[in-house]
Design an enzyme around this catalytic site. Sequence first.
Site, PDB file in Angstrom:
ATOM      1  N   ASP A 112       0.816  -1.218   0.000  1.00 46.98           N
ATOM      2  CA  ASP A 112       0.000   0.000   0.000  1.00 46.98           C
ATOM      3  C   ASP A 112       0.852   1.271   0.000  1.00 46.98           C
ATOM      4  OD1 ASP A 112      -2.092  -1.710   0.154  1.00 46.98           O
ATOM      5  OD2 ASP A 112      -2.959  -0.891   1.999  1.00 46.98           O
ATOM      6  N   HIS A 159       3.694  -2.629   3.165  1.00 42.29           N
ATOM      7  CA  HIS A 159       3.788  -1.260   2.648  1.00 42.29           C
ATOM      8  C   HIS A 159       5.106  -1.073   1.917  1.00 42.29           C
ATOM      9  CE1 HIS A 159       0.872  -0.976   5.977  1.00 42.29           C
ATOM     10  NE2 HIS A 159       0.326   0.015   5.281  1.00 42.29           N
TER      11      HIS A 159
END
Length: 732
Positions: A98, A250
Amino acid sequence: MATQSRRHGAPRKARDGSRRRLPLRLLLPLLVLVALAAMLMLRGYVHSEILADHRIREPAPTTGVPERILEGGPVIDTRGGRAETLRVPDRHIVLTFDDGPDPTWTPKVLDVLKKHDAHAVFFVTGTMTSRYPDLVRRMVDEGHEVGLHTFNHPDLSFQSERRIDWELSQNQLAISGAAGIRTSLFRPPYSSFADAMDDESWPVTEYIGSRGYITVVNDTDSEDWQKPGVDEIIRRATPEHGKGAIVLMHDSGGDRHQTVAALDRFLPDMKEKGYAFDNLTEALDAPSAMSPVTGSALWKAKAWIFLVQASEMLTDGLVVGLAVIGTLVISRFVLMLLLSGAHARRVRRRRFRWGPAVTEPVTVLVPAYNEAKCIENTVRSLMAGDHPIEVVVIDDGSSDGTARIVEAMGLPDVRVVRQLNAGKPAALNRGLANARHDIIVMMDGDTVFEPSTVRELVQPFGDARVGAVAGNAKVGNKDSLIGAWQHIEYVMGFNLDRRMYDILGCMPTIPGAVGAFRRSALEPIGGMSDDTLAEDTDVTMALHRAGWRVVYAENARAWTEAPESVQQLWSQRYRWSYGTMQAIWKHRRAVIEKGPSGRFGRVGLPFVSLFMVLAPLLAPLIDVFLLYGIVFGPTQKTIVAWLGVLAIQAVCAAYAFRLDRERMTHLISLPLQQILYRQLMYVVLLQSWITALTGGRLRWQKLRRTGVVEAPVAGAVPRRRTHGGNDRRPVA
């Protein structure tokens, strides 16, 4: 560099034509300013702050969420009114990343995935995609899937449907421009597991489905944002009992070195246990979530990426420009403070003398074109002086009776020379030919001298090396706001500079309002030239190149009528700026010459170019970044930095006012001057650059005078005459 003769006046048709063309000339700099502002806004827009995925908000009820969603898989399909979920098959892991792409960590993640022949899904934001489109293109080229993560990462639970549509469409636009595809995968910011869906996020998920997107949350959360260590990231990411999972990681939002290291161990370890690392649609054995974009939609998306990249490059250039102007401003201020102080100490020593006292008569030349409102004040101020002079008023084809006014005064040692309108340089040369003395003082027809001005102005000629002397020009009509701004500029920007340039031996300009020359210095260089619009700068540079010293006489004060409207100020400064550029261009060969010309070319011309052309052109960057920082942050640091620059300027201005013995009260308007006046000067200089680069030709435009500055009485400053009668009050 185009040149044009500087004229006192022009035929009515030419002046009218110039007025008709003025809006067109103004249009170019205004368009440049608008484009610059638009690019900065775009840059700020795509650099808007993105909050981390781990932001915590208060939990909401789950009564409105279907049970099959709360107990279902992480892939939620609400398209067409459905409410279905899917799970990844056993022994399959879908890695998801993300908040990217990130220029530092995303390439490292992609390298590890490529090293271990694994695929993943990258949920990218529109802002980061717009800034780093090559990374998204690489994701697609290497077989990974890309999903939407909104444009600038808001919590959609608190947004309107219109805002949600905008976030989706802008995110999709950025992805299409970067990789030429569109995607049907979506992950909402601040999401976690399916069982965390509540009455605030579920309606958003339903609406997202109605727009054609599949919502993807996760089964396991590595919580790599906490940087718990490589072993802990791997433990949290590993599914239990051989089950399939969508793993949240991430590739942006901070230091991700632990994520990269964990990934490099996690992939081979899990593969040894029989796990496959696929993208989502591969794991679900479904058609690809990405489809190509063609036609006008593709071109629109590519245009978006192009504009963002252009704004990035422009801003990078502006940052360099800001660093340059910061260096120039600090350097100039340091030089001014040090050298102007040295100049003041030198000339104010009790026993300081330029040489033998100059007592012989001098000739004062007063070129005049339609100066009926001012000329009487000017001549009477000369007659009140304490040095023997003759006055030659050169009437350059005036149509308002200027010559008749002077003749009617019937003053001794005052002559009028008439000529057809030929411009100020021609008028000065005509006066030079009619002068009876060897020292020539030149002034403007709207200027008044103090009784001691001529005497103070000619004393430096006691030094045989001095060929010209610059006087101390001051604003007489400084009781208006625009007059006060120019007063600050004259005291700080002109006279403090002249002290510095005197010490450095590269005075760029003898002001037309108050200057003196040796006839023996002027005649060999051909007198006043009409090659540029700034004949005063042109002749000063020529004198330097001829080996003459040019110095500053601080006590030779002259009071001039400054422009009283923005339009008049614009016309004057436009002519000054363009004329200075012409003079620099005309004398450019001095840089490679030897002797005095070379010394001036390698010292004076760079100083003039940096401090009179480049610095004013870049100075508004300080204010541009002030506005940018206030809007896009960091606001507090930006304001503190701007106030620091203003404080430095205030110190220099106060020092200049102290040296010139001026009242400090006028400095009250300094902050406003820095905000507004600097922008006006920037646009003027930008217009001058455009005129120069396009080969434009510019006529000298006569400023409208009011004659408000009157001759000073002994021991006093000039007085300003009101238009309502004979009432007089000091202008200071």
